[in-house]
Design an enzyme around this catalytic site. Sequence first.
Site, short mmCIF file in Angstrom:
data_model
loop_
_atom_site.label_atom_id
_atom_site.label_comp_id
_atom_site.label_asym_id
_atom_site.label_seq_id
_atom_site.Cartn_x
_atom_site.Cartn_y
_atom_site.Cartn_z
N GLN A 1 -3.13 2.07 10.35
CA GLN A 1 -1.81 2.12 9.72
C GLN A 1 -0.83 2.99 10.50
O GLN A 1 0.38 2.77 10.45
CB GLN A 1 -1.91 2.65 8.28
CG GLN A 1 -2.62 1.70 7.34
CD GLN A 1 -4.06 2.14 7.10
OE1 GLN A 1 -4.72 2.64 8.00
NE2 GLN A 1 -4.55 1.95 5.88
N ARG B 1 -6.94 -0.20 -7.05
CA ARG B 1 -7.30 0.85 -6.08
C ARG B 1 -7.45 2.15 -6.86
O ARG B 1 -6.46 2.75 -7.28
CB ARG B 1 -6.25 0.98 -4.98
CG ARG B 1 -6.11 -0.26 -4.12
CD ARG B 1 -5.47 0.04 -2.77
NE ARG B 1 -6.36 0.81 -1.93
CZ ARG B 1 -5.96 1.41 -0.79
NH1 ARG B 1 -4.71 1.32 -0.41
NH2 ARG B 1 -6.84 2.09 -0.06
N ASN C 1 -6.22 11.97 0.57
CA ASN C 1 -5.32 11.19 1.42
C ASN C 1 -6.16 10.34 2.35
O ASN C 1 -7.40 10.43 2.36
CB ASN C 1 -4.39 12.12 2.21
CG ASN C 1 -3.25 11.36 2.87
OD1 ASN C 1 -2.52 10.62 2.21
ND2 ASN C 1 -3.08 11.51 4.17
N LYS C 2 -5.50 9.51 3.15
CA LYS C 2 -6.20 8.61 4.05
C LYS C 2 -7.28 9.35 4.84
O LYS C 2 -7.05 10.45 5.33
CB LYS C 2 -5.20 7.96 5.00
CG LYS C 2 -5.81 6.99 6.00
CD LYS C 2 -6.56 5.87 5.31
CE LYS C 2 -5.68 5.05 4.40
NZ LYS C 2 -6.42 4.00 3.66
N ARG D 1 0.85 -1.18 0.00
CA ARG D 1 0.00 0.00 0.00
C ARG D 1 0.90 1.25 0.00
O ARG D 1 2.11 1.16 0.09
CB ARG D 1 -0.90 0.02 1.24
CG ARG D 1 -0.19 -0.39 2.51
CD ARG D 1 -0.82 0.12 3.77
NE ARG D 1 -0.74 1.56 3.88
CZ ARG D 1 0.35 2.23 4.24
NH1 ARG D 1 1.49 1.59 4.50
NH2 ARG D 1 0.34 3.55 4.32
N GLY D 2 0.25 2.41 -0.10
CA GLY D 2 0.98 3.67 -0.15
C GLY D 2 1.22 4.09 -1.58
O GLY D 2 1.71 3.31 -2.40
N ALA D 3 0.87 5.32 -1.90
CA ALA D 3 0.85 5.76 -3.29
C ALA D 3 2.14 5.49 -4.07
O ALA D 3 2.11 4.85 -5.12
CB ALA D 3 0.48 7.24 -3.36
N ASP E 1 -2.54 10.48 -1.90
CA ASP E 1 -2.77 9.43 -2.88
C ASP E 1 -3.14 9.98 -4.25
O ASP E 1 -2.95 9.32 -5.26
CB ASP E 1 -3.86 8.48 -2.38
CG ASP E 1 -3.37 7.62 -1.24
OD1 ASP E 1 -2.93 6.49 -1.51
OD2 ASP E 1 -3.39 8.08 -0.08
#
Length: 380
Positions: free
Chosen positions: A212, A98, A263-264, A64-66, A253
């Site tokens: 996270q 995603r 973003n999250k 995960r993570g852009a 993201d």
Amino acid sequence: MADQYAQSGDGKRPAGIPALRWEEPPDGPVLVLLDQTRLPAEEVELVCTDASVLVEAIRSLAVRGAPLLGIAGAYGVALAAARGFEVEEAAAALAGARPTAVNLAVGVRRARAAHQAALVRTGDTRQAAAAALAAARALHREDAEASARMAAHGLALLDELLPAGGHRVLTHCNTGSLVSGGEGTAFAVALAAHRSGRLRRLWVDETRPLLQGARLTAYEAARHDMAYTLLTDNAAGSLFAAGEVDAVLIGADRIAADGSVANKVGSYPLAVLARYHHVPFIVVAPVTTVDPDTPDGASIEVEQRPGYEVTEVTAPQVPVAGAGGGIPVAPLGTQAYNPAFDVTPPELVTAIVTEEGAVSPVTTEALAELCARSRQVTIS
């Protein structure tokens, strides 16, 4: 071939080993991922032998993570090509795994374009597969270099905004080496401040519902011996009110052309709190996260995730009982609202820091100029 898990004998991931790597054992190339759903209880690697398993790893947040999603997407195309699978089909599945994270599609397109160009030029599938792999490796290397430059630019901005030093930084979700080919985005800035003796405290938002921050950012901060404190997301307001936050650092993201930042989920409330309390709200992301084809925040597709992530709590090595594999914390049949991201409008963003420098104030024109400058550097 069945995919498999491998665990290091001493239970420790050596320093400097990335969250993702390409390997070529005798039975064919594989993409090896550190399974982030198992952290911090276990450091376990997932070995992907085809793109379909990588797609599932992306959807389940094992990777995960852009920035790292972009790298993974590129390697996924290379994996499909090297193992003789249908590249176009694999690319489409990877790019759609995603939808909010623009870097994923960027990485997929880059490796796919390299594969197609080589195939047209040579007609040799092996050379085309090699070209896709070379593109993925180049993206991986560039992201590591971008991470280092973002850290330097971000630290310079912190020092400019907070000349007294002793930075107390609040961060949300996870933006360190687990999301990057290097040391990360926002976390890399905090780490640079720590190494220079200018970080007084890293406040780590727990980041519900998937934790996270608690599971991953605290894990990375502890490994670097940083002074950090974990807090529940709904405690952030009292922290601001107490005057304990000097700056907010988050990743992104997707950044729309007007500077709106996806973003999250939980990032937007922090931006509102930061504005009210006159605290800088800084976004750190590579230029590839800026999407000029998305005009504004309303145009960003926000991923909606399963409700069981909210109605159940999942923890590694804990017996499970719920439909989603977790421990139920709400009555059976409870409906849950679970967007993976929220969108912060540009007027609440103090600055966007990229490897090419910082943009402040955040405007459509400033972002367009930044992207144009980045393209010129890439071409030259």
